[in-house]
Design a protein around this motif. Structure first.
Motif: not given
Length: 356
Positions: A70-85
């Motif tokens: 994806p050119q622009h990815l949104a991640i909902i959640g800034g926990g450990y899984i969100g930070l890894e991705f």
């Protein structure tokens, strides 16, 4: 069905019929003197308008199957899984935006460590929307439209894909536990005792499904507890396996064992804190990876190591040495004077614990 000596592997969906029988849906019903539940957990789907109808919404499992970046990815959640991705996709070349409900990252970590993680990821190109709440998602052609509020102000933004990283929930809903005496808590996690027995003694639960730390190696150690309870001396329990380290695979890796500074103070310890920058480690500079920080929390009265944070390359290996030292009741001086190979990342532990 595949057969290996005395082991049958059956592909299917299983539900409890009663305390001793499990139905393999559309196949057969099997019976056992002992039954072990290890069904893991699944990503939480947050209550957001349009979340189930909108295309290009992924979780951590489905995202890894995608072949298009994806050119622009949104991640909902800034926990450990969100930070890894976030770290992963930023390094792949995506523009990444993380929506975090709290005012900073990973609230269970010390603020100085959380800020260091934030700065590292921002330098990788990750943008953070703190104190934000995603209210609705929808599609406009192949784009995902996110409507969100930040500090009570409404915004709309466009993304190519959205990753849901709002935590995980135990896989218990479809197990038919209502047909048994097995009890779950308010979060749907199977209730177990120190030996991992459920409220039905011949039924055990292991791994994510019982709650607690959600790591593969916890499930492995759960097996050791159950094995010892059934065939050994019944000495191993969930309460005597010692300190357990964990790693978050951002770049550089974040690893921790034991108490944070804020946790140690909350528990009433008198502490000493040691802290050094990763940039002071010769091997980190040789590898061109100087970002990060190392931090240790020491009991001022006993010189025991209460906790350690390593935000640096190879910390997923280094943290195991610190965990072993803590479980063997070594003092910080023992680690400070230990002989490590040179040049290695592990020798930074000499400098860290000499900084106390």
């Amino acid at each position: 069905m595949n057969q290996f000596d005395n082991i049958d592997i059956i592909d299917g969906t299983a539900r409890f019929v009663n305390d001793h029988q499990v139905e393999i849906i559309n196949q057969e019903t099997i019976e056992g003197n002992y039954i072990f539940i290890n069904t893991g957990s699944t990503p939480i789907v947050p209550h957001i308008k349009g979340i189930n109808e909108t295309k290009h919404i992924y979780n951590s499992a489905t995202m890894m199957k995608e072949e298009k970046l994806p050119q622009h990815l949104a991640i909902i959640g800034g926990g450990y899984i969100g930070l890894e991705f976030a770290s992963m996709y930023a390094r792949y070349g995506s523009k990444v935006t993380v929506f975090e409900y709290n005012e900073r990252l990973v609230m269970r970590e010390d603020e100085d460590v959380a800020l260091e993680i934030q700065h590292i990821l921002e330098n990788q190109g990750v943008q953070f929307k703190f104190s934000s709440r995603v209210q609705e998602v929808s599609n406009q052609n192949e784009k995902v439209i996110i409507q969100y509020s930040q500090n009570d102000v409404g915004y709309i933004d466009h993304f190519d894909a959205v990753l849901l990283a709002a935590g995980r929930i135990a896989n218990t809903d479809e197990l038919g536990l209502e047909n048994t005496g097995v009890k779950v808590n308010q979060r749907g996690q199977v209730i177990v005792n120190d030996y991992l027995q459920t409220t039905v003694p011949h039924i055990y639960a292991m791994g994510d499904v019982k709650g607690g730390l959600q790591f593969t190696y916890i499930s492995l150690d759960d097996y050791r507890i159950v094995k010892d309870h059934l065939f050994g001396k019944q000495e191993r329990t969930v309460n005597n396996r010692g300190y357990i380290p964990y790693s978050v695979f951002i770049s550089p890796t974040f690893s921790r064992v034991g108490l944070s500074e804020q946790e140690a103070l909350q528990q009433g310890y008198e502490i000493k804190v040691a802290k050094i920058p990763t940039a002071s480690i010769p091997r980190a500079n040789v590898d061109g990876k100087p970002e990060g920080v190392l931090k240790a929390i020491i009991d001022k009265n006993t010189d025991q190591i209460l906790g350690c944070v390593l935000l640096c390359e190879r910390s997923e290996e280094m943290i195991n040495f610190v965990e072993l030292a803590m479980n063997q009741n070594l003092t910080y001086q023992d680690v400070a004077n230990h002989i490590f190979t040179h040049p290695s990342m592990s020798e930074a532990l000499n400098d860290l614990f000499n900084a106390v």
